[in-house]
Design a protein around this motif. Structure first.
Motif, PDB file in Angstrom:
ATOM      1  N   LEU A  11       0.846  -0.845  -0.025  1.00  0.00           N
ATOM      2  CA  LEU A  11      -0.081  -0.022  -0.036  1.00  0.00           C
ATOM      3  C   LEU A  11       0.861   1.246   0.120  1.00  0.00           C
ATOM      4  N   PHE A  12       1.944   1.279   0.800  1.00  0.00           N
ATOM      5  CA  PHE A  12       2.887   2.429   0.757  1.00  0.00           C
ATOM      6  C   PHE A  12       3.303   2.623  -0.616  1.00  0.00           C
ATOM      7  N   VAL A  13       3.836   1.526  -1.498  1.00  0.00           N
ATOM      8  CA  VAL A  13       4.107   1.716  -2.673  1.00  0.00           C
ATOM      9  C   VAL A  13       3.225   2.304  -3.771  1.00  0.00           C
ATOM     10  N   PHE A  14       1.968   1.526  -3.589  1.00  0.00           N
ATOM     11  CA  PHE A  14       0.677   2.174  -4.414  1.00  0.00           C
ATOM     12  C   PHE A  14       0.641   3.512  -4.283  1.00  0.00           C
ATOM     13  N   VAL A  15       0.264   3.837  -2.941  1.00  0.00           N
ATOM     14  CA  VAL A  15       0.050   5.372  -2.571  1.00  0.00           C
ATOM     15  C   VAL A  15       1.084   6.393  -3.140  1.00  0.00           C
ATOM     16  N   PHE A  16       2.257   5.904  -3.089  1.00  0.00           N
ATOM     17  CA  PHE A  16       3.437   6.757  -3.355  1.00  0.00           C
ATOM     18  C   PHE A  16       3.447   7.070  -4.610  1.00  0.00           C
ATOM     19  N   ILE A  17       3.078   5.870  -5.600  1.00  0.00           N
ATOM     20  CA  ILE A  17       2.837   5.995  -7.170  1.00  0.00           C
ATOM     21  C   ILE A  17       2.041   6.776  -7.383  1.00  0.00           C
ATOM     22  N   ILE A  18       0.760   6.861  -6.797  1.00  0.00           N
ATOM     23  CA  ILE A  18      -0.218   7.804  -6.905  1.00  0.00           C
ATOM     24  C   ILE A  18       0.063   9.244  -6.710  1.00  0.00           C
ATOM     25  N   PHE A  19       0.967   9.462  -5.499  1.00  0.00           N
ATOM     26  CA  PHE A  19       1.226  10.974  -5.094  1.00  0.00           C
ATOM     27  C   PHE A  19       2.309  11.388  -6.276  1.00  0.00           C
ATOM     28  N   VAL A  20       3.329  10.690  -6.532  1.00  0.00           N
ATOM     29  CA  VAL A  20       4.167  11.005  -7.618  1.00  0.00           C
ATOM     30  C   VAL A  20       3.742  11.109  -8.806  1.00  0.00           C
ATOM     31  N   SER A  21       2.509  10.450  -9.492  1.00  0.00           N
ATOM     32  CA  SER A  21       2.131  10.932 -10.695  1.00  0.00           C
ATOM     33  C   SER A  21       1.129  11.918 -10.575  1.00  0.00           C
ATOM     34  N   GLY A  22       0.443  12.304  -9.267  1.00  0.00           N
ATOM     35  CA  GLY A  22       0.144  13.605  -9.169  1.00  0.00           C
ATOM     36  C   GLY A  22       1.209  14.814  -9.389  1.00  0.00           C
ATOM     37  N   ILE A  23       2.196  14.596  -8.949  1.00  0.00           N
ATOM     38  CA  ILE A  23       3.407  15.612  -8.966  1.00  0.00           C
ATOM     39  C   ILE A  23       3.671  15.914 -10.395  1.00  0.00           C
ATOM     40  N   SER A  24       3.677  14.617 -11.038  1.00  0.00           N
ATOM     41  CA  SER A  24       4.253  14.692 -12.480  1.00  0.00           C
ATOM     42  C   SER A  24       3.055  15.355 -13.358  1.00  0.00           C
ATOM     43  N   PHE A  25       1.802  15.118 -13.150  1.00  0.00           N
ATOM     44  CA  PHE A  25       0.765  15.568 -14.097  1.00  0.00           C
ATOM     45  C   PHE A  25       0.752  17.164 -13.785  1.00  0.00           C
ATOM     46  N   MET A 141      -3.205   4.033   6.028  1.00  0.00           N
ATOM     47  CA  MET A 141      -3.966   3.488   7.055  1.00  0.00           C
ATOM     48  C   MET A 141      -5.427   3.219   6.788  1.00  0.00           C
ATOM     49  N   ALA A 142      -5.849   4.168   6.124  1.00  0.00           N
ATOM     50  CA  ALA A 142      -7.411   4.182   5.676  1.00  0.00           C
ATOM     51  C   ALA A 142      -7.570   2.922   4.961  1.00  0.00           C
ATOM     52  N   ILE A 143      -6.681   2.854   3.627  1.00  0.00           N
ATOM     53  CA  ILE A 143      -7.013   1.960   2.627  1.00  0.00           C
ATOM     54  C   ILE A 143      -6.883   0.692   3.396  1.00  0.00           C
ATOM     55  N   TYR A 144      -5.882   0.356   4.283  1.00  0.00           N
ATOM     56  CA  TYR A 144      -5.833  -0.804   4.949  1.00  0.00           C
ATOM     57  C   TYR A 144      -6.706  -1.459   5.818  1.00  0.00           C
ATOM     58  N   LEU A 145      -7.454  -0.458   6.677  1.00  0.00           N
ATOM     59  CA  LEU A 145      -8.600  -0.607   7.199  1.00  0.00           C
ATOM     60  C   LEU A 145      -9.699  -0.969   6.347  1.00  0.00           C
ATOM     61  N   SER A 146     -10.032  -0.214   5.402  1.00  0.00           N
ATOM     62  CA  SER A 146     -10.996  -0.214   4.364  1.00  0.00           C
ATOM     63  C   SER A 146     -11.141  -1.639   4.019  1.00  0.00           C
ATOM     64  N   VAL A 147     -10.003  -2.300   3.540  1.00  0.00           N
ATOM     65  CA  VAL A 147      -9.740  -3.582   2.985  1.00  0.00           C
ATOM     66  C   VAL A 147     -10.079  -4.754   4.004  1.00  0.00           C
TER      67      VAL A 147
END
Length: 200
Positions: A11-25, A141-147
């Motif tokens: 999840l850390f990797v996944f969320v970090f990739i989303i964040f970096v994608s946001g920075i790039s866009f 944390m939120a995604i982990y609990l949701s899952v």
């Protein structure tokens, strides 16, 4: 602690990739924005910097608004985490956070070159060294609990009331970190910005 992060590493990797994608866009969006809009922002920002030293802001008002904004976001993430079906909106929030950061830094660098990098370091990065990790942790944390809640309703995993309490306490600690980020944003970053503007 090692198990805590190991269980959440994907999840850390996944969320970090989303964040970096946001920075790039966000950085790319600076180049794609209509020239007239970019010029208006440039003029507005220049006027702001020229009168920056003369502006008298109420620090108590600014820190209060910053804290309210960050705490509201934490509450939203907390709610999205226990809602399960609205959980994907957490990723949208993380992406948008990255987009705003990327656009801000990209605009400064695009319009002011080296001076823009210096201004970004002074005005953008100090508070975000705390705020960004806090948001990423909150999202994980939120995604982990949701899952886990989803698996619980599917009968695949057990869930206790203590888990929700732990989740809430974790979010509370991150809220305190964000308060620290708001204080830096209000009292330290403007001071650094004034020093930078004095020289450039």
């Amino acid at each position: 602690m090692n198990k805590y992060f190991y269980d959440r590493l994907p999840l850390f990797v996944f969320v970090f990739i989303i964040f970096v994608s946001g920075i790039s866009f966000g950085a790319i969006a600076v180049k794609t924005v209509d020239y007239s809009i970019r010029e208006n922002v440039f003029v507005y920002f220049n006027d702001f910097m020229k009168g920056y030293d003369e502006l008298n802001y109420s620090s108590s008002t600014l820190v209060s608004e910053s804290i309210k904004f960050n705490l509201l976001n934490i509450v939203i993430i907390w709610v999205l985490g226990i809602s399960v079906f609205l959980m994907p909106l957490i990723m949208v929030l993380v992406f948008f956070k990255g987009f705003v950061l990327g656009f801000t830094v990209g605009f400064l660098v695009n319009e002011y070159s080296l001076h823009g990098i210096i201004m970004a370091i002074a005005a953008v990065f100090p508070q975000n060294l705390i705020i960004i990790p806090a948001y990423i942790l909150a999202a994980v944390m939120a995604i982990y609990l949701s899952v886990r809640i989803f698996k619980y309703y599917r009968g695949l995993e057990g869930l206790k009331g203590e888990d929700l309490l732990t989740y809430t306490l974790e979010m509370g600690l991150l809220a305190l970190l964000l308060v620290g980020g708001s204080i830096i944003e209000t009292f330290i970053s403007p001071y650094l910005m004034k020093i930078i503007l004095h020289f450039i």
